[in-house]
Enzyme design. Structure first.
Site, PDB file in Angstrom:
ATOM      1  N   ASP A   1       0.834  -1.206   0.000  1.00  0.00           N
ATOM      2  CA  ASP A   1       0.000   0.000   0.000  1.00  0.00           C
ATOM      3  C   ASP A   1       0.873   1.261   0.000  1.00  0.00           C
ATOM      4  OD1 ASP A   1      -2.151   1.927   0.643  1.00  0.00           O
ATOM      5  OD2 ASP A   1      -3.294   0.105   1.086  1.00  0.00           O
TER       6      ASP A   1
ATOM      7  N   SER B   1      -6.967   3.954  -1.875  1.00  0.00           N
ATOM      8  CA  SER B   1      -7.135   2.514  -1.631  1.00  0.00           C
ATOM      9  C   SER B   1      -8.465   1.982  -2.145  1.00  0.00           C
ATOM     10  CB  SER B   1      -7.071   2.224  -0.131  1.00  0.00           C
ATOM     11  OG  SER B   1      -5.787   2.448   0.358  1.00  0.00           O
TER      12      SER B   1
ATOM     13  N   ARG C   1      -4.725  15.139   5.162  1.00  0.00           N
ATOM     14  CA  ARG C   1      -4.215  13.802   4.830  1.00  0.00           C
ATOM     15  C   ARG C   1      -4.368  13.557   3.326  1.00  0.00           C
ATOM     16  NH1 ARG C   1      -3.492   9.122   8.184  1.00  0.00           N
ATOM     17  NH2 ARG C   1      -4.077   7.154   7.223  1.00  0.00           N
ATOM     18  N   ASP C   2      -5.393  14.177   2.726  1.00  0.00           N
ATOM     19  CA  ASP C   2      -5.555  14.107   1.269  1.00  0.00           C
ATOM     20  C   ASP C   2      -5.188  15.455   0.652  1.00  0.00           C
ATOM     21  OD1 ASP C   2      -6.562  11.522   1.521  1.00  0.00           O
ATOM     22  OD2 ASP C   2      -8.589  12.273   1.877  1.00  0.00           O
TER      23      ASP C   2
ATOM     24  N   ARG D   1      -9.735  14.369  11.389  1.00  0.00           N
ATOM     25  CA  ARG D   1     -10.305  13.113  10.877  1.00  0.00           C
ATOM     26  C   ARG D   1      -9.682  11.863  11.484  1.00  0.00           C
ATOM     27  NH1 ARG D   1      -8.266  12.016   4.800  1.00  0.00           N
ATOM     28  NH2 ARG D   1      -8.552   9.889   5.524  1.00  0.00           N
TER      29      ARG D   1
ATOM     30  N   ARG E   1     -12.050   3.374  10.790  1.00  0.00           N
ATOM     31  CA  ARG E   1     -12.505   2.371   9.826  1.00  0.00           C
ATOM     32  C   ARG E   1     -12.207   0.960  10.331  1.00  0.00           C
ATOM     33  NH1 ARG E   1      -8.367   3.724   5.018  1.00  0.00           N
ATOM     34  NH2 ARG E   1      -6.424   3.208   6.051  1.00  0.00           N
TER      35      ARG E   1
ATOM     36  N   ARG F   1     -16.941   8.045   0.165  1.00  0.00           N
ATOM     37  CA  ARG F   1     -16.200   6.777   0.311  1.00  0.00           C
ATOM     38  C   ARG F   1     -16.653   6.015   1.558  1.00  0.00           C
ATOM     39  NH1 ARG F   1      -9.639   5.791   0.164  1.00  0.00           N
ATOM     40  NH2 ARG F   1      -9.574   4.527   2.048  1.00  0.00           N
ATOM     41  N   GLY F   2     -16.627   4.696   1.428  1.00  0.00           N
ATOM     42  CA  GLY F   2     -17.304   3.857   2.412  1.00  0.00           C
ATOM     43  C   GLY F   2     -16.580   3.476   3.687  1.00  0.00           C
ATOM     44  N   ASP F   3     -15.267   3.219   3.628  1.00  0.00           N
ATOM     45  CA  ASP F   3     -14.642   2.592   4.802  1.00  0.00           C
ATOM     46  C   ASP F   3     -14.784   3.422   6.070  1.00  0.00           C
ATOM     47  OD1 ASP F   3     -12.866   4.439   3.668  1.00  0.00           O
ATOM     48  OD2 ASP F   3     -11.066   3.257   4.045  1.00  0.00           O
ATOM     49  N   ARG F   4     -14.502   4.701   5.950  1.00  0.00           N
ATOM     50  CA  ARG F   4     -14.519   5.549   7.138  1.00  0.00           C
ATOM     51  C   ARG F   4     -15.893   6.184   7.385  1.00  0.00           C
ATOM     52  NH1 ARG F   4      -9.408   6.112   9.078  1.00  0.00           N
ATOM     53  NH2 ARG F   4      -7.640   5.854   7.642  1.00  0.00           N
TER      54      ARG F   4
ATOM     55  N   LYS G   1      -6.048  -2.198   7.034  1.00  0.00           N
ATOM     56  CA  LYS G   1      -6.221  -2.470   5.601  1.00  0.00           C
ATOM     57  C   LYS G   1      -7.006  -3.761   5.357  1.00  0.00           C
ATOM     58  CE  LYS G   1      -3.662   1.086   4.332  1.00  0.00           C
ATOM     59  NZ  LYS G   1      -4.119   2.203   3.486  1.00  0.00           N
TER      60      LYS G   1
ATOM     61  N   ASP H   1       1.944   3.340   3.092  1.00  0.00           N
ATOM     62  CA  ASP H   1       0.839   4.296   3.105  1.00  0.00           C
ATOM     63  C   ASP H   1       0.562   4.866   4.490  1.00  0.00           C
ATOM     64  OD1 ASP H   1      -1.527   5.522   1.775  1.00  0.00           O
ATOM     65  OD2 ASP H   1      -2.528   4.387   3.370  1.00  0.00           O
TER      66      ASP H   1
ATOM     67  N   HIS I   1       1.418   8.665   5.485  1.00  0.00           N
ATOM     68  CA  HIS I   1       0.436   9.697   5.855  1.00  0.00           C
ATOM     69  C   HIS I   1       0.851  10.519   7.067  1.00  0.00           C
ATOM     70  CE1 HIS I   1      -2.843   9.058   3.084  1.00  0.00           C
ATOM     71  NE2 HIS I   1      -2.951   7.783   3.357  1.00  0.00           N
TER      72      HIS I   1
ATOM     73  N   ASP J   1      -1.295  -0.159  -4.709  1.00  0.00           N
ATOM     74  CA  ASP J   1      -2.606   0.402  -5.075  1.00  0.00           C
ATOM     75  C   ASP J   1      -2.533   1.868  -5.462  1.00  0.00           C
ATOM     76  OD1 ASP J   1      -1.935   1.020  -2.431  1.00  0.00           O
ATOM     77  OD2 ASP J   1      -4.019   1.026  -1.758  1.00  0.00           O
ATOM     78  N   HIS J   2      -1.470   2.556  -5.077  1.00  0.00           N
ATOM     79  CA  HIS J   2      -1.239   3.976  -5.398  1.00  0.00           C
ATOM     80  C   HIS J   2       0.042   4.382  -4.702  1.00  0.00           C
ATOM     81  CE1 HIS J   2      -2.368   4.886  -1.284  1.00  0.00           C
ATOM     82  NE2 HIS J   2      -3.387   4.079  -1.457  1.00  0.00           N
TER      83      HIS J   2
ATOM     84  N   HIS K   1      -1.484  10.990  -0.843  1.00  0.00           N
ATOM     85  CA  HIS K   1      -1.095  10.048  -1.906  1.00  0.00           C
ATOM     86  C   HIS K   1      -0.474  10.812  -3.073  1.00  0.00           C
ATOM     87  CE1 HIS K   1      -4.572   7.238  -0.449  1.00  0.00           C
ATOM     88  NE2 HIS K   1      -3.574   7.291   0.405  1.00  0.00           N
TER      89      HIS K   1
HETATM   90  O1  LIG Z   1      -6.549   6.881   5.146  1.00  0.00           O
HETATM   91  C1  LIG Z   1      -7.407   7.033   4.250  1.00  0.00           C
HETATM   92  O2  LIG Z   1      -8.622   7.046   4.462  1.00  0.00           O
HETATM   93  C2  LIG Z   1      -6.945   7.228   2.823  1.00  0.00           C
HETATM   94  C3  LIG Z   1      -6.548   8.661   2.641  1.00  0.00           C
HETATM   95  O3  LIG Z   1      -7.649   9.498   2.784  1.00  0.00           O
HETATM   96  O4  LIG Z   1      -5.877   6.371   2.521  1.00  0.00           O
HETATM   97  P1  LIG Z   1      -6.105   4.975   1.741  1.00  0.00           P
HETATM   98  O5  LIG Z   1      -6.859   5.326   0.487  1.00  0.00           O
HETATM   99  O6  LIG Z   1      -4.737   4.467   1.437  1.00  0.00           O
HETATM  100  O7  LIG Z   1      -6.877   4.100   2.636  1.00  0.00           O
HETATM  101 MN   LIG Z   2      -3.920   2.484  -0.187  1.00  0.00          MN
HETATM  102 MN   LIG Z   3      -3.612   6.152   2.209  1.00  0.00          MN
END
Ligand SMILES: O=C(O)[C@@H](CO)OP(=O)(O)O
Ligand SMILES: [Mn+2]
Ligand SMILES: [Mn+2]
Length: 524
Positions: free
Chosen positions: A12, A63, A152-153, A188, A195, A266-269, A341, A409, A413, A450-451, A474
């Site tokens: 990652d 990601s 972070r972004d 954040r 997540r 985006r879904g994870d967080r 992850k 990754d 960050h 992945d990036h 990223h």
């Molecule tokens: O930490 C995250 O949420 C993102 C950056 O916003 O990183 P990644 O896409 O690698 O999960």
């Molecule tokens: Mn990633």
């Molecule tokens: Mn990241």
């Protein structure tokens, strides 16, 4: 079917850049990766922008889109793009969900909660602006913003740019019949945006400031940010939570009869806070008071589990995934990572589905991540992941195994160059062990990413003598793609990207690729 197992490693955040300045990948001592790159078939593939379904080539990879593309072999328009289109056409405001949200808060407030930046990974400030404007046009009288600060972004201390921007925007809209303002916020990585259940306490802290209005009080978001910066020196993503109060009273607690929109796509967080609002049997922390609100997400973050129930934009319906195809061929799959992850190699990999396609054929393992600043432990759980992964490889129970090493990754960050070099070295050390296990079973190893992230740890200098500034986000760089243990030749094509990997894995497993997939990277 092939008898040779295939192991795929996602490093990652490890991209490729020729630039030495702030390049923690180049600076790292990484004999295994260097040897693989020097002696095996390899190429560089795209991991950002249009190649992963983002609106423009100016959008860095992330990601979610990266693992989606890897796991489904196609390019889908992603949340960032779908929401843009939905707002541009006005379709978002014709949905029953939007109309119900407006009607619901007739006598209350409309709250917008989300990441306040133009990072375009989880959210975009322009989406928020469009929603506020339309809320006013549709007769909403009171709007409150609960602003998660990014860094972070986007640049590491840029929060005030976005706060000033949204406040000026709201000041223009405010009049005798309409009032919008910031009600609460925080970094954040401190509140709300946890997540994969890594740290529910973050969400609990978010609930306290956003919903209950409990937290340190300030007269404005600017005052909160400046005070915390002076007192703690932390960067935006780590700023503590705050509540905006006037005359000793929070200006925007969340109450019965209000509407709440999480404007992240985006879904994870986005899932945990959604569950706190949406799940009747919620038991992850004591919410103290649960307001009776209408809650909606910008997208539905998990369509199988219906999280959340209400949403404004249909997520991409990702079909014909690699897992679906491999299950048809009875190929036994294994996925492992640490908590940070874990969902990347399961949920994102399988097109944002957390359910298995065929539980009899798939085993998923999560190694618990530490809850620490990762610059203090840049090795993270790379060794523990490898212990378990190597045992799985050598067990002979699996045909296709995948993992994600988060270090490049997650440490990238933090903006800490030295720690990120160690993070990359930690991944390399584990690659050597994985390679050995692959040898032991006469398998094939794919190494990719992945990036980018660790490949650019400093912001580009505007002037030669400008001070070095850490870069936490990223990158737009390509990522490595290496195949070890197979006698193949790889295409070298400018346009190859992460969506070409699924068909390549199928080739190596001697399974016919799904007709919807982009072409394999292997020359025939
Ligand atoms: O930490 C995250 O949420 C993102 C950056 O916003 O990183 P990644 O896409 O690698 O999960
Ligand atoms: Mn990633
Ligand atoms: Mn990241």
């Amino acid at each position: 079917m092939s008898k040779r197992p295939v192991v795929l490693v996602v490093m990652d955040g490890i991209g490729i850049s020729d630039n030495e300045f702030g390049n923690a990948v180049k600076a790292a001592y990484k004999p295994t990766l260097d040897e693989l790159w020097g002696t095996c078939p390899h190429t560089e593939i795209k991991a950002h922008g249009l190649a992963v379904g983002l609106p423009t080539d100016g959008d860095m990879g992330n990601s979610e889109v990266g693992h989606n593309a890897l796991g489904c072999g196609q390019i889908y328009s992603q949340g960032a793009k779908l929401v843009n289109e939905n707002i541009e056409t006005g379709e978002i405001f014709n949905t029953d969900t939007w109309k119900d949200l407006v009607a619901n808060c007739k006598d209350g407030k409309m709250h917008f909660l989300g990441l306040l930046s133009d990072g375009n990974v989880h959210s975009h400030i322009n989406h928020l602006k469009a929603l506020i404007k339309r809320a006013k046009e549709d007769g909403v009288k009171e709007v409150r913003i609960h602003a998660l600060l990014d860094g972070r972004d986007v640049p590491e201390t840029s929060a005030l740019t976005y706060v000033d921007d949204i406040e000026a925007y709201m000041a223009d809209l405010n009049d005798d019949n309409f009032h919008a303002c910031i009600a609460s916020g925080g970094g954040r990585m401190t509140i709300t945006m946890d997540r994969y259940e890594a740290n529910w306490a973050m969400v609990e802290q978010g609930w306290h400031v956003h919903v209950l209005g409990e937290g340190r009080e300030f007269a404005s978001a600017r005052e909160a940010i400046e005070t915390y910066r002076n007192e703690t020196g932390v960067v935006d993503q780590d700023l503590p939570g705050f509540v905006i109060a006037k005359d000793g009273k929070p200006v925007g607690t969340i109450e019965d009869g209000d509407s709440v929109i999480l404007f992240n796509f985006r879904g994870d967080r986005a899932q945990e806070i959604s569950l706190a609002f949406d799940n009747e049997n919620f038991d992850k922390f004591d919410r103290v008071r649960v307001p009776n609100v209408m809650y909606a997400g910008m997208l539905q973050y998990d369509a199988d589990l219906c999280i959340p129930k209400n949403f404004l934009t249909q997520p991409p319906k990702i079909k014909y995934t690699l897992t679906e195809e491999l299950c048809k061929h009875n190929i036994r799959e294994y996925a492992i990572s640490e908590t940070q992850k874990y969902g990347h190699v399961t949920y994102f990999w399988n097109g944002n589905r957390s359910e298995k396609v065929n539980p009899a054929l798939e085993d998923y393992v999560e190694i618990q991540s530490d809850v620490v600043p990762f610059e203090q432990r840049p090795w993270m759980k790379a060794a523990e992941i490898t212990d378990v992964l190597c045992a799985a490889i050598e067990s002979g129970n699996y045909d296709f195994l995948r993992t994600n090493y988060p270090n490049g990754d997650m440490v990238g960050h933090t903006g800490n160059f030295e720690a990120t070099v160690i993070g990359v070295e930690a991944v390399d050390l584990q690659l050597a062990r994985v390679k050995k296990a692959v040898d032991a079973v006469n398998g094939i190893l794919i190494v990719t990413a992945d990036h980018g992230n660790a490949d650019e740890m400093y912001e580009k200098k505007k002037k030669e003598d400008a001070p070095i500034k850490a870069k936490t986000s990223h990158t737009l760089n390509k990522v490595p793609f290496i195949i070890y243990g197979a006698d193949v030749e790889l295409k070298q094509d400018e346009n190859l990207g992460l969506s070409n990997v699924a068909a390549t894995v199928a080739d190596l497993l001697e399974v016919a690729p799904n007709e919807h997939w982009n072409e394999s990277i292997i020359k025939k």
